[in-house]
Design a protein around this motif. Structure first.
Motif, PDB file in Angstrom:
ATOM      1  N   ALA A  60       0.852  -1.182   0.000  1.00  0.00           N
ATOM      2  CA  ALA A  60       0.000   0.000   0.000  1.00  0.00           C
ATOM      3  C   ALA A  60       0.894   1.240   0.000  1.00  0.00           C
ATOM      4  O   ALA A  60       1.889   1.288   0.720  1.00  0.00           O
ATOM      5  N   VAL A  61       0.540   2.230  -0.822  1.00  0.00           N
ATOM      6  CA  VAL A  61       1.332   3.452  -0.961  1.00  0.00           C
ATOM      7  C   VAL A  61       0.432   4.660  -0.745  1.00  0.00           C
ATOM      8  O   VAL A  61      -0.570   4.828  -1.459  1.00  0.00           O
ATOM      9  N   GLN A  62       0.777   5.484   0.239  1.00  0.00           N
ATOM     10  CA  GLN A  62       0.035   6.718   0.487  1.00  0.00           C
ATOM     11  C   GLN A  62       0.978   7.737   1.101  1.00  0.00           C
ATOM     12  O   GLN A  62       1.771   7.404   1.979  1.00  0.00           O
ATOM     13  N   LEU A  63       0.876   8.973   0.612  1.00  0.00           N
ATOM     14  CA  LEU A  63       1.766  10.059   1.018  1.00  0.00           C
ATOM     15  C   LEU A  63       3.212   9.603   0.844  1.00  0.00           C
ATOM     16  O   LEU A  63       3.603   9.248  -0.239  1.00  0.00           O
ATOM     17  N   ASP A  64       4.017   9.592   1.916  1.00  0.00           N
ATOM     18  CA  ASP A  64       5.400   9.108   1.809  1.00  0.00           C
ATOM     19  C   ASP A  64       5.594   7.822   2.611  1.00  0.00           C
ATOM     20  O   ASP A  64       6.664   7.529   3.096  1.00  0.00           O
ATOM     21  N   ALA A  77       7.396   1.394   5.676  1.00  0.00           N
ATOM     22  CA  ALA A  77       8.616   1.979   5.131  1.00  0.00           C
ATOM     23  C   ALA A  77       8.324   3.387   4.625  1.00  0.00           C
ATOM     24  O   ALA A  77       7.185   3.720   4.303  1.00  0.00           O
ATOM     25  N   ARG A  78       9.354   4.188   4.559  1.00  0.00           N
ATOM     26  CA  ARG A  78       9.306   5.489   3.887  1.00  0.00           C
ATOM     27  C   ARG A  78       9.875   5.278   2.496  1.00  0.00           C
ATOM     28  O   ARG A  78      10.621   4.321   2.260  1.00  0.00           O
ATOM     29  N   PHE A  79       9.537   6.160   1.571  1.00  0.00           N
ATOM     30  CA  PHE A  79      10.052   5.995   0.221  1.00  0.00           C
ATOM     31  C   PHE A  79      10.193   7.333  -0.477  1.00  0.00           C
ATOM     32  O   PHE A  79       9.628   8.348  -0.067  1.00  0.00           O
ATOM     33  N   SER A  80      10.956   7.313  -1.548  1.00  0.00           N
ATOM     34  CA  SER A  80      11.130   8.461  -2.420  1.00  0.00           C
ATOM     35  C   SER A  80      11.105   7.950  -3.853  1.00  0.00           C
ATOM     36  O   SER A  80      11.847   7.025  -4.197  1.00  0.00           O
ATOM     37  N   HIS A  81      10.252   8.526  -4.665  1.00  0.00           N
ATOM     38  CA  HIS A  81      10.117   8.103  -6.066  1.00  0.00           C
ATOM     39  C   HIS A  81      10.529   9.271  -6.953  1.00  0.00           C
ATOM     40  O   HIS A  81       9.864  10.296  -7.001  1.00  0.00           O
ATOM     41  N   GLY A  83      11.762   9.880 -10.919  1.00  0.00           N
ATOM     42  CA  GLY A  83      11.992   9.339 -12.253  1.00  0.00           C
ATOM     43  C   GLY A  83      11.814   7.836 -12.283  1.00  0.00           C
ATOM     44  O   GLY A  83      10.765   7.328 -11.911  1.00  0.00           O
ATOM     45  N   ASP A  84      12.849   7.115 -12.684  1.00  0.00           N
ATOM     46  CA  ASP A  84      12.759   5.659 -12.737  1.00  0.00           C
ATOM     47  C   ASP A  84      13.374   4.986 -11.517  1.00  0.00           C
ATOM     48  O   ASP A  84      13.632   3.783 -11.528  1.00  0.00           O
ATOM     49  N   SER A  85      13.588   5.741 -10.452  1.00  0.00           N
ATOM     50  CA  SER A  85      14.149   5.178  -9.216  1.00  0.00           C
ATOM     51  C   SER A  85      13.150   5.264  -8.074  1.00  0.00           C
ATOM     52  O   SER A  85      12.477   6.280  -7.892  1.00  0.00           O
ATOM     53  N   LEU A  86      13.070   4.188  -7.320  1.00  0.00           N
ATOM     54  CA  LEU A  86      12.249   4.135  -6.117  1.00  0.00           C
ATOM     55  C   LEU A  86      13.161   3.710  -4.978  1.00  0.00           C
ATOM     56  O   LEU A  86      13.725   2.608  -5.006  1.00  0.00           O
ATOM     57  N   PHE A  87      13.343   4.591  -4.004  1.00  0.00           N
ATOM     58  CA  PHE A  87      14.169   4.304  -2.833  1.00  0.00           C
ATOM     59  C   PHE A  87      13.248   4.002  -1.662  1.00  0.00           C
ATOM     60  O   PHE A  87      12.340   4.781  -1.370  1.00  0.00           O
ATOM     61  N   VAL A  88      13.488   2.867  -1.003  1.00  0.00           N
ATOM     62  CA  VAL A  88      12.651   2.416   0.110  1.00  0.00           C
ATOM     63  C   VAL A  88      13.540   2.173   1.315  1.00  0.00           C
ATOM     64  O   VAL A  88      14.584   1.534   1.201  1.00  0.00           O
ATOM     65  N   TRP A  89      13.129   2.697   2.482  1.00  0.00           N
ATOM     66  CA  TRP A  89      13.860   2.399   3.716  1.00  0.00           C
ATOM     67  C   TRP A  89      12.848   2.107   4.815  1.00  0.00           C
ATOM     68  O   TRP A  89      11.880   2.814   5.002  1.00  0.00           O
ATOM     69  N   MET A  90      13.085   0.978   5.494  1.00  0.00           N
ATOM     70  CA  MET A  90      12.185   0.497   6.535  1.00  0.00           C
ATOM     71  C   MET A  90      12.204   1.425   7.748  1.00  0.00           C
ATOM     72  O   MET A  90      13.260   1.937   8.118  1.00  0.00           O
ATOM     73  N   ILE A  91      11.061   1.605   8.330  1.00  0.00           N
ATOM     74  CA  ILE A  91      10.962   2.420   9.547  1.00  0.00           C
ATOM     75  C   ILE A  91      11.486   1.625  10.739  1.00  0.00           C
ATOM     76  O   ILE A  91      12.178   2.149  11.589  1.00  0.00           O
ATOM     77  N   ASP A  92      11.171   0.331  10.764  1.00  0.00           N
ATOM     78  CA  ASP A  92      11.594  -0.553  11.847  1.00  0.00           C
ATOM     79  C   ASP A  92      12.694  -1.479  11.324  1.00  0.00           C
ATOM     80  O   ASP A  92      12.473  -2.246  10.390  1.00  0.00           O
ATOM     81  N   GLU A 109      17.234  -0.922   3.524  1.00  0.00           N
ATOM     82  CA  GLU A 109      17.201   0.168   2.546  1.00  0.00           C
ATOM     83  C   GLU A 109      17.414  -0.455   1.178  1.00  0.00           C
ATOM     84  O   GLU A 109      18.314  -1.274   1.008  1.00  0.00           O
ATOM     85  N   GLN A 110      16.590  -0.066   0.234  1.00  0.00           N
ATOM     86  CA  GLN A 110      16.651  -0.703  -1.080  1.00  0.00           C
ATOM     87  C   GLN A 110      16.360   0.298  -2.186  1.00  0.00           C
ATOM     88  O   GLN A 110      15.485   1.149  -2.025  1.00  0.00           O
ATOM     89  N   ARG A 111      17.066   0.175  -3.300  1.00  0.00           N
ATOM     90  CA  ARG A 111      16.770   0.966  -4.487  1.00  0.00           C
ATOM     91  C   ARG A 111      16.176   0.034  -5.534  1.00  0.00           C
ATOM     92  O   ARG A 111      16.690  -1.046  -5.783  1.00  0.00           O
ATOM     93  N   PHE A 112      15.064   0.457  -6.112  1.00  0.00           N
ATOM     94  CA  PHE A 112      14.436  -0.265  -7.202  1.00  0.00           C
ATOM     95  C   PHE A 112      14.479   0.598  -8.449  1.00  0.00           C
ATOM     96  O   PHE A 112      14.368   1.822  -8.372  1.00  0.00           O
TER      97      PHE A 112
END
Length: 136
Positions: A60-64, A77-81, A83-92, A109-112
């Motif tokens: 599920a994706v809403q706000l950040d 997780a928090r994320f930043s999207h 262009g073609d990069s999605l950065f995800v980092w777990m809160i816990d 922390e992961q880059r997609f």
């Protein structure tokens, strides 16, 4: 009734309406926002494709904020999207490794790479697999 009073009453009502609506945070995730079902994972090392249509893996994706749910539990997780990069980092940081692995993450922390994104599908590529989602 006095016209000046009605004018002031309407103006006050209008100001209150703007004040309450301006407190809401805008969701600017575009096509990424919403509820996604993970349909399959393709592992780069072996070429194996794991069909997950019958399983319950959701994102599920809403706000950040993102929520990942699956058989191994759930996490946020928090994320930043960009262009073609999605950065995800777990809160816990104590999220289970099996849940991370189910979503092609090998760390908290992961880059997609966003290979496809539209109103119906999302394809994410990590270092070791490709995730195919369907909008739910």
């Amino acid at each position: 009734m006095n016209c000046g009073f009605l004018y002031k009453y309407r103006l006050l009502l209008l100001l209150l309406l703007f004040a309450f609506s301006s407190c809401q945070k805008a969701d600017d995730n575009g096509e990424l926002g919403g509820f996604w079902k993970l349909m399959e994972v393709e592992y780069a090392a072996t070429g194996e494709v794991k069909e997950l249509e019958q399983n319950s893996y959701f994102m599920a994706v809403q706000l950040d904020l993102m929520q990942f749910r699956g058989d191994a539990g759930s996490c946020y997780a928090r994320f930043s999207h960009k262009g073609d990069s999605l950065f995800v980092w777990m809160i816990d940081d104590s999220v289970s490794s099996s849940l991370l692995h189910a979503y092609a993450m090998d760390a908290t922390e992961q880059r997609f790479c966003v290979e496809a994104l539209d109103v119906k599908r999302l394809i994410l590529k990590s270092n070791f697999s490709i995730l195919r989602f369907k909008k739910f």
